[in-house]
Design a protein around this motif. Structure first.
Motif, PDB file in Angstrom:
ATOM      1  N   PRO A  21       0.802  -1.225   0.000  1.00  0.00           N
ATOM      2  CA  PRO A  21       0.000   0.000   0.000  1.00  0.00           C
ATOM      3  C   PRO A  21       0.836   1.276   0.000  1.00  0.00           C
ATOM      4  O   PRO A  21       0.570   2.210  -0.768  1.00  0.00           O
ATOM      5  N   SER A  22       1.842   1.339   0.847  1.00  0.00           N
ATOM      6  CA  SER A  22       2.669   2.541   0.899  1.00  0.00           C
ATOM      7  C   SER A  22       3.497   2.704  -0.372  1.00  0.00           C
ATOM      8  O   SER A  22       3.675   3.828  -0.863  1.00  0.00           O
ATOM      9  N   ILE A  23       3.992   1.605  -0.925  1.00  0.00           N
ATOM     10  CA  ILE A  23       4.768   1.688  -2.169  1.00  0.00           C
ATOM     11  C   ILE A  23       3.889   2.190  -3.304  1.00  0.00           C
ATOM     12  O   ILE A  23       4.286   3.072  -4.090  1.00  0.00           O
ATOM     13  N   PHE A  24       2.653   1.673  -3.403  1.00  0.00           N
ATOM     14  CA  PHE A  24       1.735   2.112  -4.449  1.00  0.00           C
ATOM     15  C   PHE A  24       1.390   3.586  -4.294  1.00  0.00           C
ATOM     16  O   PHE A  24       1.359   4.345  -5.275  1.00  0.00           O
ATOM     17  N   LEU A  45      -0.145   0.307 -10.587  1.00  0.00           N
ATOM     18  CA  LEU A  45      -0.881  -0.762  -9.903  1.00  0.00           C
ATOM     19  C   LEU A  45      -0.365  -2.126 -10.334  1.00  0.00           C
ATOM     20  O   LEU A  45      -0.161  -3.025  -9.509  1.00  0.00           O
ATOM     21  N   VAL A  46      -0.127  -2.292 -11.645  1.00  0.00           N
ATOM     22  CA  VAL A  46       0.409  -3.563 -12.138  1.00  0.00           C
ATOM     23  C   VAL A  46       1.794  -3.813 -11.555  1.00  0.00           C
ATOM     24  O   VAL A  46       2.120  -4.930 -11.126  1.00  0.00           O
ATOM     25  N   ASP A  47       2.644  -2.773 -11.519  1.00  0.00           N
ATOM     26  CA  ASP A  47       3.995  -2.933 -10.968  1.00  0.00           C
ATOM     27  C   ASP A  47       3.950  -3.325  -9.489  1.00  0.00           C
ATOM     28  O   ASP A  47       4.744  -4.151  -9.028  1.00  0.00           O
ATOM     29  N   THR A  48       3.045  -2.715  -8.738  1.00  0.00           N
ATOM     30  CA  THR A  48       2.940  -3.037  -7.314  1.00  0.00           C
ATOM     31  C   THR A  48       2.482  -4.475  -7.118  1.00  0.00           C
ATOM     32  O   THR A  48       3.002  -5.198  -6.249  1.00  0.00           O
ATOM     33  N   MET A 106       2.979  -6.914  -9.199  1.00  0.00           N
ATOM     34  CA  MET A 106       4.101  -7.774  -9.584  1.00  0.00           C
ATOM     35  C   MET A 106       5.151  -7.828  -8.482  1.00  0.00           C
ATOM     36  O   MET A 106       5.709  -8.875  -8.186  1.00  0.00           O
ATOM     37  N   LEU A 107       5.422  -6.680  -7.852  1.00  0.00           N
ATOM     38  CA  LEU A 107       6.403  -6.647  -6.772  1.00  0.00           C
ATOM     39  C   LEU A 107       5.941  -7.510  -5.604  1.00  0.00           C
ATOM     40  O   LEU A 107       6.735  -8.257  -5.007  1.00  0.00           O
ATOM     41  N   LYS A 108       4.648  -7.421  -5.286  1.00  0.00           N
ATOM     42  CA  LYS A 108       4.121  -8.218  -4.185  1.00  0.00           C
ATOM     43  C   LYS A 108       4.220  -9.708  -4.502  1.00  0.00           C
ATOM     44  O   LYS A 108       4.617 -10.522  -3.640  1.00  0.00           O
ATOM     45  N   MET A 109       3.872 -10.078  -5.735  1.00  0.00           N
ATOM     46  CA  MET A 109       3.945 -11.491  -6.110  1.00  0.00           C
ATOM     47  C   MET A 109       5.399 -11.963  -6.153  1.00  0.00           C
ATOM     48  O   MET A 109       5.704 -13.103  -5.778  1.00  0.00           O
ATOM     49  N   THR A 110       6.302 -11.089  -6.595  1.00  0.00           N
ATOM     50  CA  THR A 110       7.710 -11.465  -6.629  1.00  0.00           C
ATOM     51  C   THR A 110       8.229 -11.747  -5.236  1.00  0.00           C
ATOM     52  O   THR A 110       8.928 -12.743  -4.988  1.00  0.00           O
ATOM     53  N   ARG A 111       7.910 -10.871  -4.305  1.00  0.00           N
ATOM     54  CA  ARG A 111       8.377 -11.069  -2.929  1.00  0.00           C
ATOM     55  C   ARG A 111       7.756 -12.320  -2.307  1.00  0.00           C
ATOM     56  O   ARG A 111       8.398 -13.027  -1.536  1.00  0.00           O
ATOM     57  N   ARG A 112       6.507 -12.575  -2.641  1.00  0.00           N
ATOM     58  CA  ARG A 112       5.845 -13.733  -2.047  1.00  0.00           C
ATOM     59  C   ARG A 112       6.347 -15.035  -2.652  1.00  0.00           C
ATOM     60  O   ARG A 112       6.539 -16.041  -1.945  1.00  0.00           O
ATOM     61  N   LEU A 113       6.592 -15.037  -3.957  1.00  0.00           N
ATOM     62  CA  LEU A 113       6.960 -16.277  -4.627  1.00  0.00           C
ATOM     63  C   LEU A 113       8.447 -16.568  -4.553  1.00  0.00           C
ATOM     64  O   LEU A 113       8.858 -17.693  -4.290  1.00  0.00           O
ATOM     65  N   ALA A 114       9.282 -15.531  -4.805  1.00  0.00           N
ATOM     66  CA  ALA A 114      10.692 -15.820  -4.993  1.00  0.00           C
ATOM     67  C   ALA A 114      11.609 -15.075  -4.047  1.00  0.00           C
ATOM     68  O   ALA A 114      12.733 -15.500  -3.834  1.00  0.00           O
ATOM     69  N   GLY A 115      11.159 -13.972  -3.484  1.00  0.00           N
ATOM     70  CA  GLY A 115      12.060 -13.176  -2.643  1.00  0.00           C
ATOM     71  C   GLY A 115      13.195 -12.629  -3.468  1.00  0.00           C
ATOM     72  O   GLY A 115      12.985 -11.985  -4.488  1.00  0.00           O
ATOM     73  N   GLN A 116      14.439 -12.899  -3.052  1.00  0.00           N
ATOM     74  CA  GLN A 116      15.597 -12.496  -3.835  1.00  0.00           C
ATOM     75  C   GLN A 116      15.644 -13.335  -5.107  1.00  0.00           C
ATOM     76  O   GLN A 116      15.601 -14.554  -5.079  1.00  0.00           O
ATOM     77  N   ARG A 132       3.240  -7.711 -18.159  1.00  0.00           N
ATOM     78  CA  ARG A 132       3.411  -6.275 -17.898  1.00  0.00           C
ATOM     79  C   ARG A 132       3.631  -5.509 -19.197  1.00  0.00           C
ATOM     80  O   ARG A 132       3.040  -4.451 -19.420  1.00  0.00           O
ATOM     81  N   ARG A 133       4.458  -6.047 -20.081  1.00  0.00           N
ATOM     82  CA  ARG A 133       4.705  -5.358 -21.340  1.00  0.00           C
ATOM     83  C   ARG A 133       3.450  -5.328 -22.199  1.00  0.00           C
ATOM     84  O   ARG A 133       3.190  -4.336 -22.899  1.00  0.00           O
ATOM     85  N   ILE A 134       2.665  -6.401 -22.177  1.00  0.00           N
ATOM     86  CA  ILE A 134       1.414  -6.414 -22.940  1.00  0.00           C
ATOM     87  C   ILE A 134       0.458  -5.366 -22.391  1.00  0.00           C
ATOM     88  O   ILE A 134      -0.214  -4.642 -23.159  1.00  0.00           O
ATOM     89  N   ILE A 135       0.380  -5.263 -21.065  1.00  0.00           N
ATOM     90  CA  ILE A 135      -0.505  -4.264 -20.453  1.00  0.00           C
ATOM     91  C   ILE A 135      -0.048  -2.861 -20.833  1.00  0.00           C
ATOM     92  O   ILE A 135      -0.877  -1.977 -21.139  1.00  0.00           O
ATOM     93  N   ILE A 136       1.267  -2.621 -20.824  1.00  0.00           N
ATOM     94  CA  ILE A 136       1.776  -1.308 -21.220  1.00  0.00           C
ATOM     95  C   ILE A 136       1.370  -0.994 -22.656  1.00  0.00           C
ATOM     96  O   ILE A 136       0.921   0.114 -22.967  1.00  0.00           O
ATOM     97  N   LEU A 137       1.517  -1.986 -23.543  1.00  0.00           N
ATOM     98  CA  LEU A 137       1.154  -1.778 -24.946  1.00  0.00           C
ATOM     99  C   LEU A 137      -0.330  -1.470 -25.088  1.00  0.00           C
ATOM    100  O   LEU A 137      -0.720  -0.572 -25.853  1.00  0.00           O
ATOM    101  N   ILE A 138      -1.165  -2.186 -24.338  1.00  0.00           N
ATOM    102  CA  ILE A 138      -2.614  -1.936 -24.400  1.00  0.00           C
ATOM    103  C   ILE A 138      -2.940  -0.546 -23.867  1.00  0.00           C
ATOM    104  O   ILE A 138      -3.747   0.195 -24.457  1.00  0.00           O
ATOM    105  N   LEU A 139      -2.303  -0.164 -22.745  1.00  0.00           N
ATOM    106  CA  LEU A 139      -2.557   1.162 -22.176  1.00  0.00           C
ATOM    107  C   LEU A 139      -2.140   2.267 -23.131  1.00  0.00           C
ATOM    108  O   LEU A 139      -2.873   3.242 -23.327  1.00  0.00           O
TER     109      LEU A 139
END
Length: 567
Positions: free
Chosen positions: A245-248, A302-305, A307-317, A337-344
C-alpha cells in the motif's frame, strides 16, 4: 371555334408548360446545377444592408463578418445572418445580438480560417489533380464548424440564397441561426468577464490582453493545487501500513496530482472562465493528453505493485536457487506487464485522438504527409521497435528466465528483469549491468540455469614430481565429502593431468549444486589442500634444481682468491 374548346386548349398549354417546368427543375437538381436557394424575402426587418457588407463569396462573407465584429458593428453584421425564421420585428430586435453572440462563438469555440473558404461565387471545389469526383461542381451549402453544446451537436453552415432576380448572396443558414443561443450558453463569456475593463478586451496577437494575464495566473494556481495534492498523498503514505500500500501510494503521487490538475483546469474552462478558441483548444488538447497519461500511469503503477508483491511472495531475492516454476511465472509476469503497457499506450492514444479529433482539425495536409511521417518515425524508432520485438521473443521462447544465472561476456550475472528495451543483470558483486535486448539476443551467452544448476568445478595444483598422488587423492576425497554443497560423491576425481620438467599438474574435480555454491566449495577445498601440503609435506612444493660441477667450484675458488689479492 366554341368557347369551351378554346378553354380546353389554354388549359392543355398551361399543363404542358407546368410539366415541362417541373421536369426541367427536377433535371437541374438531378444534374447538380441548382446553385442557390430561391427565397421570397431577405431580412426585411433589418432594412437595406450597408455598403460594407459583401456577400458574393463564402470567403468574402466571413471576412466581412469578422471585420464588422472587430469594430463592434453588430447591426451591420446581422445582415450576414439569414433571419428567415424570425418576424421582421424580431429581426430588428434580435439581429445585432445574434451577430454578437455568433462572433463570440467563433472567437471562443471555433476559429474560422478564411483561407480555407472558397473565393468563388459558386463555391465550386477546385481540384487541379482531377482526383475529386465532385471537382468543378457548384455548391449552395458549405459547413463552417461543428460544435457540441448540452450533449447535442450543431452545425454552423453558409448557404447561397437568391431573391428574385438579384445577385445570389452567402448567408448563415436559418438552422444555424437557431442554434446560436444554445452555442452561446456553452461558449460565451463567463459572468466575471463583465467586470473586465474594455481596454483589456482588445485583441493583442492571437489572444486578448486580459487573457495574456489570466492564463499564466490560472496555470500557476492549478500548479500550486497539484503540488498540494502531491504533498497530501506523501503525508498519507505515512499512515498506510508498510509494504505494497505505501509503495503504491508513493508511486502514484505524480500521476494523481496531474489528474487533479487536468480535471480542475477543465472545470475552470467549462464553468468559470472561457478563453479564445486558440487558447481553449490548445489547453484542452494538452489537458486531455495529461489526463489520459495520468490514468495510464496509475494503472501501470498498480500492475507494478502487484508484480512486486507477487515477486516477494513467490521468490524473494531473484536467483536460480528458486524453483523453475516460480522463475517461469516471474518471466511470464514481466511479459504480461509489457502487454498491459502496450494496451494502455494504444488505448490512451486512441482516446486522445478521438477527443481532440486530430484528423478533422489538422485537415488534409496531415493525411497527405502521413506516409512521409510514418517513414520518418519508422527510421527513427527502428532501434526501439527492434528492442520491443526482441523482448517479446525472449519472453515467449524463454531462452532465459527471470532469476537465471548466465555467463555473459565473461561475467556471472543473474537475470533480474526483462523489460521493453533492456535486460537488467545483477552481477556477482551486486552491480547492475543494463544490456539492450537486441544486443543481448545477438550475442552468445551461457545459461547456467537452463536445465540443471549442477556444475563440475576443478581445482588445479602444480606440485613437485616427488608428491604422493595417492595421499593427496585421499585428502581431497575427505575434504570434498565434508562440503555441504558438493554432491554425487562417486564422481569425485583427482589425477595427474600434465607434467613439465620437475613439476606435475594435479587436477581435482567435484560436482556442486549450483555455480555460486560450487565456487565457494572449490575455494574451500583448495585452501584445505594447500594447508595440508604446507603443514605435512612442504617438500611437495615445486622447486628448481641447480647442478654444480667440480669445475664450477674450482673456478669459484680461483675468483675468490683474486678478490683477496686485489683488496
Amino acid at each position: 371555334m366554341t368557347r369551351s374548346s378554346a378553354w380546353q386548349r389554354w388549359l392543355l398549354a398551361a399543363a404542358i408548360c407546368l410539366v415541362s417546368g417541373l421536369c426541367l427543375a427536377q433535371t437541374q437538381e438531378a444534374d447538380g446545377v441548382q446553385e442557390w436557394y430561391a427565397i421570397d424575402s431577405l431580412n426585411s426587418g433589418l432594412g437595406k444592408a450597408p455598403d460594407a457588407v459583401k456577400l458574393r463569396t463564402p470567403r468574402e462573407a466571413m471576412r466581412t463578418f469578422r471585420d464588422l465584429a472587430a469594430r463592434n458593428e453588430f447591426a451591420a453584421a446581422a445582415h450576414i445572418l439569414n433571419l428567415a425564421d424570425l418576424s421582421p420585428a424580431a429581426q430588428r430586435k434580435q439581429g445585432a445580438e445574434l451577430a454578437r453572440q455568433l462572433a463570440a462563438i467563433f472567437q471562443r469555440g471555433k476559429s474560422i480560417r478564411l483561407s480555407g473558404l472558397s473565393g468563388r461565387q459558386d463555391a465550386a471545389i477546385e481540384d487541379p489533380t482531377g482526383k475529386s469526383p465532385h471537382a468543378g461542381e457548384p455548391r449552395r451549402d458549405i459547413e463552417l464548424a461543428t460544435l457540441e453544446a448540452d450533449g447535442d451537436t450543431y452545425d454552423i453552415r453558409l448557404g447561397r440564397y437568391r431573391l428574385d432576380n438579384e445577385e445570389p448572396v452567402w448567408l448563415i443558414t436559418p438552422e444555424s441561426v437557431a442554434a446560436i443561443p444554445a452555442l452561446y450558453r456553452e461558449y460565451g463569456p463567463a459572468a466575471f468577464e463583465r467586470h473586465i475593463p474594455e481596454s483589456l478586451k482588445r485583441a493583442f496577437g492571437p489572444l486578448r490582453i486580459w487573457e495574456w494575464i489570466a492564463i499564466p495566473l490560472v496555470l500557476l494556481a492549478v500548479a500550486l493545487i497539484g503540488k498540494g495534492v502531491y504533498r497530501l498523498i506523501e503525508v498519507m503514505t505515512r499512515w498506510l501500513p508498510s509494504g505494497s500500500p505505501s509503495i503504491f501510494a508513493k508511486q502514484i503521487r505524480g500521476p494523481v496530482a496531474l489528474i487533479v490538475m487536468s480535471l480542475l483546469t477543465q472545470a475552470l474552462l467549462d464553468y468559470v472562465v472561457s478563453f479564445s478558441a486558440v487558447a481553449t483548444i490548445t489547453l484542452r488538447v494538452v489537458l486531455i493528453a495529461i489526463l489520459a497519461w495520468g490514468i495510464g500511469a496509475v494503472g501501470l503503477r498498480l500492475v507494478d505493485t502487484m508484480m512486486l508483491k507477487m515477486t516477494r511472495r513467490l521468490a524473494g531475492q531473484i536467483d536460480d536457487s528458486k524453483p523453475q516454476d516460480d522463475r517461469k511465472l516471474l518471466t511470464t509476469l514481466y511479459a504480461v506487464r509489457r502487454i498491459i503497457i502496450l494496451i494502455l499506450v494504444t488505448a490512451v492514444t486512441i482516446y486522445v485522438l478521438g477527443q481532440v479529433r486530430l484528423f478533422e482539425t489538422l485537415g488534409l495536409s496531415i493525411l497527405a504527409s502521413a506516409s512521409v511521417l510514418a517513414v520518418l518515425v519508422g527510421v527513427a524508432g527502428q532501434a526501439v521497435l527492434g528492442n520491443i520485438l526482441s523482448s517479446f521473443q525472449l519472453s515467449l521462447a524463454k531462452p532465459i528466465r527471470v532469476g537465471d544465472l548466465v555467463m555473459f561476456e565473461g561475467q556471472w550475472a543473474y537475470v533480474e528483469g526483462i523489460f521493453y528495451t533492456h535486460i537488467r543483470l545483477r552481477l556477482w558483486n551486486e552491480r547492475r549491468l543494463i544490456v539492450p535486448v537486441t544486443y543481448f539476443a545477438s550475442k552468445a551467452f551461457e545459461n547456467l540455469s537452463s536445465k540443471s544448476t549442477k556444475e563440475y568445478r576443478s581445482i588445479v595444483l602444480t606440485l613437485h614430481l616427488s608428491a604422493d598422488i595417492a595421499i593427496l587423492r585421499e585428502k581431497f576425497l575427505e575434504f570434498a565429502e565434508a562440503e555441504e554443497n558438493v554432491i554425487e560423491h562417486h564422481k569425485l576425481l583427482c589425477c595427474v593431468t600434465d607434467q613439465t620438467g620437475p613439476a606435475q599438474t594435479v587436477t581435482c574435480y567435484l560436482m556442486t549444486v549450483d555455480p555460486l555454491s560450487g565456487w565457494n566449495a572449490e575455494v574451500s577445498v583448495r585452501e584445505k589442500l594447500l594447508a595440508f601440503i604446507r603443514d605435512e609435506h612442504p617438500e611437495w612444493w615445486p622447486r628448481d634444481v641447480v647442478v654444480i660441477s667440480h669445475r664450477d667450484i674450482a673456478r669459484g675458488h680461483a675468483s675468490g682468491e683474486a678478490d683477496e689479492i686485489a683488496q
